[in-house]
Enzyme design. Sequence first.
Site, PDB file in Angstrom:
ATOM      1  N   ASN A 119      20.515  56.819  64.173  1.00 40.18           N
ATOM      2  CA  ASN A 119      19.571  57.912  64.398  1.00 40.18           C
ATOM      3  C   ASN A 119      20.315  59.002  65.171  1.00 40.18           C
ATOM      4  OD1 ASN A 119      17.500  59.625  65.115  1.00 40.18           O
ATOM      5  ND2 ASN A 119      16.476  58.191  66.497  1.00 40.18           N
ATOM      6  N   LYS A 141      19.404  61.895  65.897  1.00 38.77           N
ATOM      7  CA  LYS A 141      18.520  62.764  66.685  1.00 38.77           C
ATOM      8  C   LYS A 141      18.906  64.243  66.458  1.00 38.77           C
ATOM      9  CE  LYS A 141      17.621  58.985  69.819  1.00 38.77           C
ATOM     10  NZ  LYS A 141      17.219  58.551  71.135  1.00 38.77           N
ATOM     11  N   HIS A 187       8.677  57.685  66.530  1.00 34.54           N
ATOM     12  CA  HIS A 187       9.676  57.513  67.592  1.00 34.54           C
ATOM     13  C   HIS A 187       9.036  57.914  68.926  1.00 34.54           C
ATOM     14  CE1 HIS A 187      13.236  57.917  70.045  1.00 34.54           C
ATOM     15  NE2 HIS A 187      13.892  57.228  69.126  1.00 34.54           N
ATOM     16  N   GLU A 212      10.098  59.526  71.313  1.00 38.44           N
ATOM     17  CA  GLU A 212      10.343  60.918  71.699  1.00 38.44           C
ATOM     18  C   GLU A 212       9.319  61.840  71.049  1.00 38.44           C
ATOM     19  OE1 GLU A 212      14.485  60.933  70.647  1.00 38.44           O
ATOM     20  OE2 GLU A 212      14.916  59.629  72.349  1.00 38.44           O
ATOM     21  N   GLU A 257      11.317  49.529  70.048  1.00 35.48           N
ATOM     22  CA  GLU A 257      12.174  50.345  70.912  1.00 35.48           C
ATOM     23  C   GLU A 257      11.476  50.524  72.263  1.00 35.48           C
ATOM     24  OE1 GLU A 257      15.193  52.872  68.624  1.00 35.48           O
ATOM     25  OE2 GLU A 257      13.399  54.069  68.845  1.00 35.48           O
ATOM     26  N   GLY A 268      18.353  55.473  75.374  1.00 42.78           N
ATOM     27  CA  GLY A 268      19.233  56.451  76.021  1.00 42.78           C
ATOM     28  C   GLY A 268      19.522  56.163  77.482  1.00 42.78           C
ATOM     29  N   SER A 322      19.624  51.695  73.462  1.00 43.05           N
ATOM     30  CA  SER A 322      20.951  51.470  74.062  1.00 43.05           C
ATOM     31  C   SER A 322      21.732  50.353  73.383  1.00 43.05           C
ATOM     32  CB  SER A 322      20.818  51.205  75.570  1.00 43.05           C
ATOM     33  OG  SER A 322      20.318  52.355  76.216  1.00 43.05           O
TER      34      SER A 322
HETATM   35  P1  PGA Z   1      19.782  55.009  71.939  1.00 43.52           P
HETATM   36  O1  PGA Z   1      18.576  55.557  71.043  1.00 43.52           O
HETATM   37  O2  PGA Z   1      20.542  54.013  71.101  1.00 43.52           O
HETATM   38  O3  PGA Z   1      20.597  56.211  72.291  1.00 43.52           O
HETATM   39  O4  PGA Z   1      19.171  54.352  73.132  1.00 43.52           O
HETATM   40  C1  PGA Z   1      17.876  54.719  70.169  1.00 43.52           C
HETATM   41  C2  PGA Z   1      16.736  55.466  69.527  1.00 43.52           C
HETATM   42  O5  PGA Z   1      16.086  56.260  70.225  1.00 43.52           O
HETATM   43  O6  PGA Z   1      16.449  55.293  68.347  1.00 43.52           O
END
Ligand code: PGA
Length: 274
Positions: free
Chosen positions: A13, A15, A97, A99, A168, A174, A212
């Site tokens: 992903n 982003k 997601h 976010e 998640e 992150g 992560s």
């Molecule tokens: P990350 O993000 O691996 O940077 O923690 C995962 C995601 O948000 O899909």
Amino acid sequence: MASDVTRPLVVGNWKMNVADGGSGAFARQVAKLGPYRCRVAICVPHPFLSEVDRALRGTEIAIGAQDCSDQHAGAFTGEVSARMLATFSCAYVIVGHSERRARHLENDLAVATKAKMALDCDITPIICVGETLAERNSGEALTVVSRQVSAVTRRLGLDVARCVFAYEPVWAIGSGRSASAEQAQAMHSFIRDQLAQQGSAAAAVSILYGGSVKPESTGKLLEQPDVDGVLVGGASLNLAHFSEICRVAGVSSGIGAAWPSDDAQSGASLSAEV
Ligand code: PGA
């Protein structure tokens, strides 16, 4: 591995980390380092779908988008429908997601409807669920995830079997602090039990872990019986890290893949920010 699709699924992903050109070349490098012996997909920002679509044609890497509208067409300024995504060879779209749930106030019903729109266009939705740290600390993690999953099962019924889920935990995204393999397994098993209420096909959907994920944590996560793959944010922007995650996933499928080539050690990065 409970999924009927026996190979693990690794989804990158990107982003909003891709500033300008280079996304097609990076995607091609990812493909060049295969074969991976697991399923691999890259979810790219909408403006780069065309470039990455061209770059990955004829390779084993699937492409996906990071969101779609909960409508098919009409006066929805700025939105991108699943129908539009289907004009590229989009196999997947991430929906819900955290976010987007947090920043765009997407609620459970909207997320479930986006999943329906994707299925209408034969695109597999990757439906993200997960609790915040406050919710986990107050003992509400199961309640929150159960609510998020049941919104989808209510909306989709038996079609839930055509989806992919991604657990998640918001606190792991992150943060550099992945959930432990045991925490992931506990939640994945809980989600699978809930899906099983829709029948055996639903119980077999792929459930990915995200938050992560790093090359070092991938093997242990994928050893868990209910972890069918990983959703990778930051580490998907680094060629060496992402290809190593795919390699480890291939090994965990029991088939194995050789560490591909010196290119993989280069540490090429798609984004200067990562
Ligand atoms: P990350 O993000 O691996 O940077 O923690 C995962 C995601 O948000 O899909």
